[in-house]
Design an enzyme around this catalytic site. Structure first.
Site, PDB file in Angstrom:
ATOM      1  N   CYS A   2       0.821  -1.200   0.000  1.00 30.09           N
ATOM      2  CA  CYS A   2       0.000   0.000   0.000  1.00 30.09           C
ATOM      3  C   CYS A   2       0.860   1.257   0.000  1.00 30.09           C
ATOM      4  O   CYS A   2       2.011   1.245   0.409  1.00 30.09           O
ATOM      5  CB  CYS A   2      -0.870   0.020   1.240  1.00 30.09           C
ATOM      6  SG  CYS A   2      -1.788  -1.479   1.500  1.00 30.09           S
ATOM      7  N   ARG A  27       4.335   0.439  -6.715  1.00 27.03           N
ATOM      8  CA  ARG A  27       4.281  -0.495  -5.589  1.00 27.03           C
ATOM      9  C   ARG A  27       3.183  -1.543  -5.762  1.00 27.03           C
ATOM     10  O   ARG A  27       3.145  -2.527  -5.032  1.00 27.03           O
ATOM     11  CB  ARG A  27       4.011   0.267  -4.284  1.00 27.03           C
ATOM     12  CG  ARG A  27       5.133   1.204  -3.893  1.00 27.03           C
ATOM     13  CD  ARG A  27       4.652   2.267  -2.948  1.00 27.03           C
ATOM     14  NE  ARG A  27       4.356   1.779  -1.625  1.00 27.03           N
ATOM     15  CZ  ARG A  27       5.223   1.750  -0.622  1.00 27.03           C
ATOM     16  NH1 ARG A  27       6.438   2.188  -0.801  1.00 27.03           N
ATOM     17  NH2 ARG A  27       4.887   1.288   0.550  1.00 27.03           N
ATOM     18  N   TRP A  74      -3.178  -2.353  -1.421  1.00 28.71           N
ATOM     19  CA  TRP A  74      -2.857  -3.672  -1.972  1.00 28.71           C
ATOM     20  C   TRP A  74      -3.403  -4.659  -0.964  1.00 28.71           C
ATOM     21  O   TRP A  74      -2.894  -4.773   0.144  1.00 28.71           O
ATOM     22  CB  TRP A  74      -1.347  -3.812  -2.146  1.00 28.71           C
ATOM     23  CG  TRP A  74      -0.992  -4.908  -3.071  1.00 28.71           C
ATOM     24  CD1 TRP A  74      -1.094  -4.898  -4.426  1.00 28.71           C
ATOM     25  CD2 TRP A  74      -0.488  -6.196  -2.722  1.00 28.71           C
ATOM     26  NE1 TRP A  74      -0.684  -6.103  -4.933  1.00 28.71           N
ATOM     27  CE2 TRP A  74      -0.308  -6.914  -3.928  1.00 28.71           C
ATOM     28  CE3 TRP A  74      -0.172  -6.810  -1.520  1.00 28.71           C
ATOM     29  CZ2 TRP A  74       0.169  -8.204  -3.963  1.00 28.71           C
ATOM     30  CZ3 TRP A  74       0.312  -8.111  -1.552  1.00 28.71           C
ATOM     31  CH2 TRP A  74       0.479  -8.799  -2.765  1.00 28.71           C
ATOM     32  N   ASN A  98      -0.922   1.367   6.339  1.00 30.97           N
ATOM     33  CA  ASN A  98      -0.165   0.286   5.705  1.00 30.97           C
ATOM     34  C   ASN A  98       0.271  -0.661   6.805  1.00 30.97           C
ATOM     35  O   ASN A  98       0.683  -0.200   7.864  1.00 30.97           O
ATOM     36  CB  ASN A  98       1.108   0.806   5.033  1.00 30.97           C
ATOM     37  CG  ASN A  98       0.812   1.655   3.835  1.00 30.97           C
ATOM     38  OD1 ASN A  98      -0.337   1.768   3.417  1.00 30.97           O
ATOM     39  ND2 ASN A  98       1.841   2.264   3.284  1.00 30.97           N
ATOM     40  N   GLY A  99       0.241  -1.955   6.531  1.00 28.04           N
ATOM     41  CA  GLY A  99       0.686  -2.912   7.541  1.00 28.04           C
ATOM     42  C   GLY A  99      -0.427  -3.876   7.891  1.00 28.04           C
ATOM     43  O   GLY A  99      -1.455  -3.941   7.207  1.00 28.04           O
ATOM     44  N   GLU A 482      16.632 -23.564  -6.940  1.00 31.37           N
ATOM     45  CA  GLU A 482      16.188 -22.174  -7.000  1.00 31.37           C
ATOM     46  C   GLU A 482      17.360 -21.252  -7.366  1.00 31.37           C
ATOM     47  O   GLU A 482      17.196 -20.311  -8.157  1.00 31.37           O
ATOM     48  CB  GLU A 482      15.556 -21.792  -5.646  1.00 31.37           C
ATOM     49  CG  GLU A 482      15.149 -20.344  -5.487  1.00 31.37           C
ATOM     50  CD  GLU A 482      14.160 -19.840  -6.529  1.00 31.37           C
ATOM     51  OE1 GLU A 482      13.583 -20.632  -7.286  1.00 31.37           O
ATOM     52  OE2 GLU A 482      13.993 -18.607  -6.593  1.00 31.37           O
ATOM     53  N   LYS A 486      17.420 -18.810 -10.611  1.00 32.72           N
ATOM     54  CA  LYS A 486      17.620 -17.355 -10.483  1.00 32.72           C
ATOM     55  C   LYS A 486      18.750 -16.908 -11.397  1.00 32.72           C
ATOM     56  O   LYS A 486      18.632 -15.925 -12.116  1.00 32.72           O
ATOM     57  CB  LYS A 486      17.946 -17.037  -9.020  1.00 32.72           C
ATOM     58  CG  LYS A 486      17.383 -15.800  -8.476  1.00 32.72           C
ATOM     59  CD  LYS A 486      15.949 -15.841  -8.042  1.00 32.72           C
ATOM     60  CE  LYS A 486      14.967 -16.392  -9.024  1.00 32.72           C
ATOM     61  NZ  LYS A 486      13.675 -16.685  -8.518  1.00 32.72           N
ATOM     62  N   GLU A 489      17.800 -17.132 -15.191  1.00 34.38           N
ATOM     63  CA  GLU A 489      16.769 -16.235 -15.725  1.00 34.38           C
ATOM     64  C   GLU A 489      17.226 -14.782 -15.816  1.00 34.38           C
ATOM     65  O   GLU A 489      16.805 -14.063 -16.707  1.00 34.38           O
ATOM     66  CB  GLU A 489      15.414 -16.392 -15.028  1.00 34.38           C
ATOM     67  CG  GLU A 489      15.314 -16.006 -13.609  1.00 34.38           C
ATOM     68  CD  GLU A 489      13.915 -16.253 -13.030  1.00 34.38           C
ATOM     69  OE1 GLU A 489      12.929 -16.359 -13.771  1.00 34.38           O
ATOM     70  OE2 GLU A 489      13.814 -16.339 -11.794  1.00 34.38           O
ATOM     71  N   HIS A 505      26.169 -39.463 -10.898  1.00 27.81           N
ATOM     72  CA  HIS A 505      25.371 -40.237 -11.868  1.00 27.81           C
ATOM     73  C   HIS A 505      25.261 -39.514 -13.201  1.00 27.81           C
ATOM     74  O   HIS A 505      24.370 -39.806 -13.989  1.00 27.81           O
ATOM     75  CB  HIS A 505      23.984 -40.513 -11.277  1.00 27.81           C
ATOM     76  CG  HIS A 505      24.044 -41.305 -10.017  1.00 27.81           C
ATOM     77  ND1 HIS A 505      24.362 -42.645  -9.984  1.00 27.81           N
ATOM     78  CD2 HIS A 505      23.890 -40.941  -8.714  1.00 27.81           C
ATOM     79  CE1 HIS A 505      24.374 -43.080  -8.730  1.00 27.81           C
ATOM     80  NE2 HIS A 505      24.095 -42.051  -7.951  1.00 27.81           N
ATOM     81  N   LYS A 610       6.031 -11.766 -15.772  1.00 27.92           N
ATOM     82  CA  LYS A 610       5.835 -11.933 -14.328  1.00 27.92           C
ATOM     83  C   LYS A 610       4.716 -12.935 -14.041  1.00 27.92           C
ATOM     84  O   LYS A 610       4.851 -13.777 -13.173  1.00 27.92           O
ATOM     85  CB  LYS A 610       5.522 -10.572 -13.689  1.00 27.92           C
ATOM     86  CG  LYS A 610       5.426 -10.608 -12.181  1.00 27.92           C
ATOM     87  CD  LYS A 610       6.775 -10.901 -11.537  1.00 27.92           C
ATOM     88  CE  LYS A 610       6.681 -11.083 -10.035  1.00 27.92           C
ATOM     89  NZ  LYS A 610       7.842 -11.806  -9.479  1.00 27.92           N
TER      90      LYS A 610
HETATM   91  O1  M6R Z   1       3.094 -16.505  -9.790  1.00 32.08           O
HETATM   92  P1  M6R Z   1       3.599 -17.909  -9.674  1.00 32.08           P
HETATM   93  O2  M6R Z   1       4.276 -18.153  -8.364  1.00 32.08           O
HETATM   94  O3  M6R Z   1       2.561 -18.939  -9.948  1.00 32.08           O
HETATM   95  O4  M6R Z   1       4.694 -18.025 -10.815  1.00 32.08           O
HETATM   96  C1  M6R Z   1       5.321 -19.229 -11.079  1.00 32.08           C
HETATM   97  C2  M6R Z   1       6.523 -19.019 -11.953  1.00 32.08           C
HETATM   98  O5  M6R Z   1       6.153 -18.484 -13.197  1.00 32.08           O
HETATM   99  C3  M6R Z   1       7.558 -18.091 -11.295  1.00 32.08           C
HETATM  100  O6  M6R Z   1       7.939 -18.560 -10.050  1.00 32.08           O
HETATM  101  C4  M6R Z   1       8.814 -17.963 -12.190  1.00 32.08           C
HETATM  102  O7  M6R Z   1       9.487 -19.184 -12.215  1.00 32.08           O
HETATM  103  C5  M6R Z   1       9.701 -16.815 -11.687  1.00 32.08           C
HETATM  104  N1  M6R Z   1      10.149 -16.043 -12.790  1.00 32.08           N
HETATM  105  C6  M6R Z   1      10.895 -17.280 -10.969  1.00 32.08           C
HETATM  106  O8  M6R Z   1      11.752 -16.263 -10.606  1.00 32.08           O
END
Ligand code: M6R
Length: 615
Positions: A2, A27, A74, A98-99, A482, A486, A489, A505, A610
Site C-alpha cells: 500500500c 508499488r 494492496w 499500511n501494515g 532455486e 535465479k 533467468e 550419476h 511476471k
Molecule cells: O506466480 P507464480 O508463483 O505462480 O509463478 C510461477 C513461476 O512463473 C515463477 O515462479 C517464475 O518461475 C519466476 N520467474 C521465478 O523467478
C-alpha cells in the site's frame, strides 16, 4: 504494497494527493482513495481499480479542502473493492494505514459488542472506530491516536485526520515505512519519497514507534510515551526513478532487501510461541478434516515449485502426511490419483498462473480439498480455493521471484506446524521450539544481507562463467534448484541445480576448471544428526579432484568447507527445515550481482513474464 500520502497547507489538496499516489503506483495496488478536510467537513472518495477510476469519481464531485490523506491499497484483509479501499471513515475520523493489525479480530469483536457497525472487511477500519471513541471521551486527536495505538498489536504506518481537529495530520510508524516532507507553509507525509518529491526534497524518516503531529506551521515529533524527539532532516538527491526503488538500482535488489520485513508480516499474528500453535486466518482446516487426510498433493510452477519441494519436507517431517509435489504443467495430464482424502495445495505468487490454476481445478473436480498459498488477495487461484493462506510479501515487481519464495517457505512452515498439531504428531513443546526458531528467521535474513559485499566479490569473480552448477543435499537441494533458476533467468548463464549425491550419476562429467560449482554446505544441526554436512564435504572433494572451482555457502565459524573453496559466503545457522529461507539469500544476491555486472535487464529479463497466464 500500500501507499500513503498526506498534505496539510494552504492549497486545495485532492488533486495533489492523487498526483502523489500516482508516484506510488509502481508499488502495486488494487484500489485507491482520498479523504479531504475542508469547510464542509470530511469527504471521502474511493474507487476499486486504477487511479483513473478514482479520478473519474473525483471529477464528478471534487472535495474541497487543504488538509487530506490518500492511499493506494494492496489487499491483505478483504478483497479489492470500493468498501475495502482506504481511507476508512468512522464518525468524523478518517484513517489510512499500511501494515497488518494482528489482533484486529478481537478488537473488532469488542467494538461490535459495544454497538459499532463496520462497513469493510479490513483490519484498518478498527483504527477509525478506536480513535473516534477516544475523541468522544474528550481527548484531542493526537492523544486519541496514541490511546488507540495502545490497544493495537501489529505493523503500521498510519495517517489520521479528524473533522474536530482540522488543519492537522497525526501519523505514527511501527515497522512500515513513513516519511515526513517539509515544505513552505505546508507539510507532507508519505510511505515513500516519490510521492512528495515534486514538492520537497527535505524529509524526516520516521523510526519505529515515532509519532508526529503535522500542521502547516511545523512538525512535532514524539516517541511512544510522548517524549519530544528531534530527528535530522535529510536532503534527497535521488532522481524520481531512483526514488521509486528506494535508492536501489533495481526492484529485484530492493525486494531481496525487503525479505526480513516480508517474513515478519507473514509470520506475525499467526505463530504463537506461548501456545505452541499456529492460527491461520482464512484456513478452516479442523482436526476431523486433517485426521482423515491420506495425502497432500502440491501443484506449482517455477520458483513456487521449488518452495513446494521444501514444503513437502516440512509437512512430512512435522505432520507425517505423505506429500507429492508436481509441476502444474505435468499434473493435469497424468491422470493423478486424487480423492476426497487428498488436500491439494496450489502455490503461486501471482495467483494467476494458468498451469497451476488448471491443475488446481482438476484436483478439485476429483474431490480434493483445496488450499492456496498465494501472495495476491482475490487472485484467480485464491478465489478458486476453499482455504487460502496468504503470504504477506507485498507486490513483487522484479520478474525474478525473491521475497515471494522466502515467504512461501514461511507459510509452508506455519501450515506444517498447524497440521502437525491437528494430527497430534507434534507436541506443543516441540511446536514452541519450531515457532521460536521461525520467529528468529527474519533477524537471520538481515544478518545474511550484511554479507552482500563478500557475495558481490564472488559474483564479479565468476560473472564470465558459461555454465554453473548448484549443489545441495536434503533441505538444501531445493535451494540449489532455486539458485540455478535465479542465475539463468537474469544473467542468461546456463545453470543447473542438482542434489549433490546425484552428481556422480552424470553431471560430474561436466566438471573441469571452467565449471564453477556453488555448493550449499551449511553445518548440520542436531536434528539432522550429521548426515548432510559430512556427505557434502565429500561432494566438494569430488568437484576439486576434477579441477572444478568451488563457491561455498557455509556456516559461520566453519573452517572445513572454506578450506576447500575458492570463494566463501558465511551464513548463520537455524533449524534445518528453516535453513533454506536463510541460505537462498546468497544465491539471490549472487545471481543479482552477476547479472548486474553483465549488464542484463535484471527486472525484466528477456522472454519472461511476471505472470504466466497461458499454458
Ligand atoms: O506466480 P507464480 O508463483 O505462480 O509463478 C510461477 C513461476 O512463473 C515463477 O515462479 C517464475 O518461475 C519466476 N520467474 C521465478 O523467478
Amino acid at each position: 504494497m500500500c501507499g500513503i500520502v498526506g498534505y496539510v497547507g494552504e492549497e486545495q489538496c485532492a488533486a495533489l494527493l492523487v498526483e502523489g499516489l500516482r508516484k506510488l503506483e509502481y508499488r502495486g495496488y488494487d484500489s485507491a482513495g482520498v479523504a479531504v478536510l475542508g469547510d464542509k467537513g470530511l469527504a471521502v472518495v474511493r474507487a476499486k481499480g486504477k487511479l483513473a477510476n478514482l479520478e473519474k469519481r473525483l471529477g464528478e464531485s471534487m472535495p474541497q479542502g487543504a488538509t487530506g490523506i490518500g492511499h493506494t491499497r494492496w489487499a491483505t484483509h478483504g478483497k479489492p473493492s470500493d468498501e475495502n479501499a482506504h481511507p476508512h471513515k468512522y464518525g468524523g475520523v478518517a484513517v489510512v494505514h499500511n501494515g497488518i493489525i494482528e489482533n484486529h479480530l478481537e478488537l473488532k469483536e469488542a467494538l461490535i459488542s459495544a454497538g459499532h457497525k463496520f462497513s469493510s472487511e479490513t483490519d484498518t477500519e478498527i483504527f477509525a472506530h478506536l480513535i473516534q471513541e477516544e475523541i468522544e471521551k474528550g481527548l484531542r486527536l493526537p492523544e486519541a491516536v496514541r490511546a488507540a495505538l495502545h490497544n493495537v498489536r501489529g505493523t503500521y504506518a498510519l495517517a489520521v485526520v479528524s473533522e474536530k481537529f482540522p488543519d492537522m495530520l497525526v501519523v505514527s510508524k511501527n515497522a512500515s515505512p513513513l516519511v515526513v516532507g517539509l515544505g513552505e507553509d505546508c507539510n507532507f507525509v508519505a510511505s515513500d519519497v516519490p510521492a512528495i518529491l515534486a514538492h520537497t526534497r527535505d524529509v524526516i524518516y520516521l523510526e519505529e514507534g515515532d509519532f508526529a503531529v503535522i500542521t502547516k506551521q511545523g512538525v512535532e515529533l514524539t516517541d511512544k510515551s510522548g517524549h519530544k524527539l528531534s530527528r535530522g532532516v535529510k536532503r534527497i538527491e535521488w532522481t524520481p526513478t531512483m526514488a521509486e526503488k528506494n535508492g536501489h538500482k533495481h526492484f529485484m535488489h530492493k525486494e531481496i532487501h525487503e525479505q526480513a520485513r516480508a517474513l515478519t508480516d507473514t509470520i506475525r499474528g499467526r505463530a504463537s510461541v506461548e501456545e505452541g500453535d499456529v492460527y491461520l486466518d482464512g484456513c478452516r482446516l479442523d482436526g476431523k478434516l486433517v485426521q482423515r487426510l491420506t495425502k497432500v498433493q502440491i501443484v506449482a510452477c517455477g520458483t513456487s515449485w521449488h518452495a513446494s519441494i521444501t514444503g513437502k519436507l516440512m509437512i512430512e517431517t512435522l505432520a507425517k502426511i505423505p506429500v507429492e509435489v508436481d509441476l502444474a504443467s505435468e499434473f493435469r495430464y497424468r491422470d493423478p490419483l486424487i480423492d476426497s482424502n487428498t488436500l491439494c495445495i496450489a502455490v503461486s505468487q501471482s495467483g494467476e498462473t494458468a498451469d497451476t490454476l488448471g491443475s488446481f481445478r482438476e484436483a478439485k473436480a476429483r474431490g480434493a480439498r483445496t488450499l492456496a498459498i498465494c501472495n495476491v488477495v482475490g487472485s484467480a487461484i485464491a478465489r478458486e480455493a476453499e482455504d487460502v493462506l496468504y503470504t504477506h510479501a507485498g507486490p513483487e515487481i522484479g520478474v525474478a521471484s525473491t521475497k515471494a519464495f522466502t515467504t512461501q517457505l514461511a507459510a509452508f512452515f506455519l501450515l506444517a506446524v498447524r497440521l502437525g498439531r491437528l494430527r497430534g504428531t507434534l507436541s506443543a513443546a516441540a511446536a514452541q521450539r519450531y515457532l521460536q526458531a521461525l520467529n528468529e528467521v527474519p533477524m537471520l535474513v538481515d544478518r545474511v544481507l550484511k554479507y552482500e559485499d563478500v557475495i558481490k566479490q564472488a559474483a564479479h569473480k565468476f560473472s564470465q562463467a558459461r555454465d554453473l552448477l548448484f549443489l545441495g543435499r536434503g533441505p538444501q537441494y531445493p535451494v540449489a534448484l532455486e539458485g540455478a533458476l535465479k542465475l539463468k533467468e537474469i544473467s542468461y548463464i546456463h545453470a543447473e541445480g542438482y542434489a549433490a549425491g546425484e552428481m556422480k550419476h552424470g553431471p560430474i562429467a561436466l566438471i573441469d576448471e571452467n565449471m564453477p560449482v556453488m555448493v550449499l554446505a551449511p553445518r548440520d544441526s542436531d536434528e539432522e544428526a550429521g548426515v548432510n554436512y559430512e556427505k557434502i564435504l565429500g561432494n566438494i572433494q569430488e568437484v576439486r579432484a576434477r579441477g572444478g572451482r568451488v563457491i561455498a555457502i557455509h556456516s559461520e565459524g566453519d573452517t572445513k568447507v572454506p578450506a576447500l573453496a575458492e570463494a566463501c559466503i558465511p551464513l548463520p545457522q537455524t533449524n534445518p527445515l528453516l535453513m533454506p529461507i536463510v541460505s537462498v539469500i546468497p544465491t539471490q544476491l549472487f545471481s543479482y550481482h552477476v547479472a548486474d555486472h553483465r549488464g542484463t535487464d535484471v527486472d525484466q529479463p528477456r522472454n519472461l513474464a511476471k505472470s504466466v497466464t497461458v499454458e
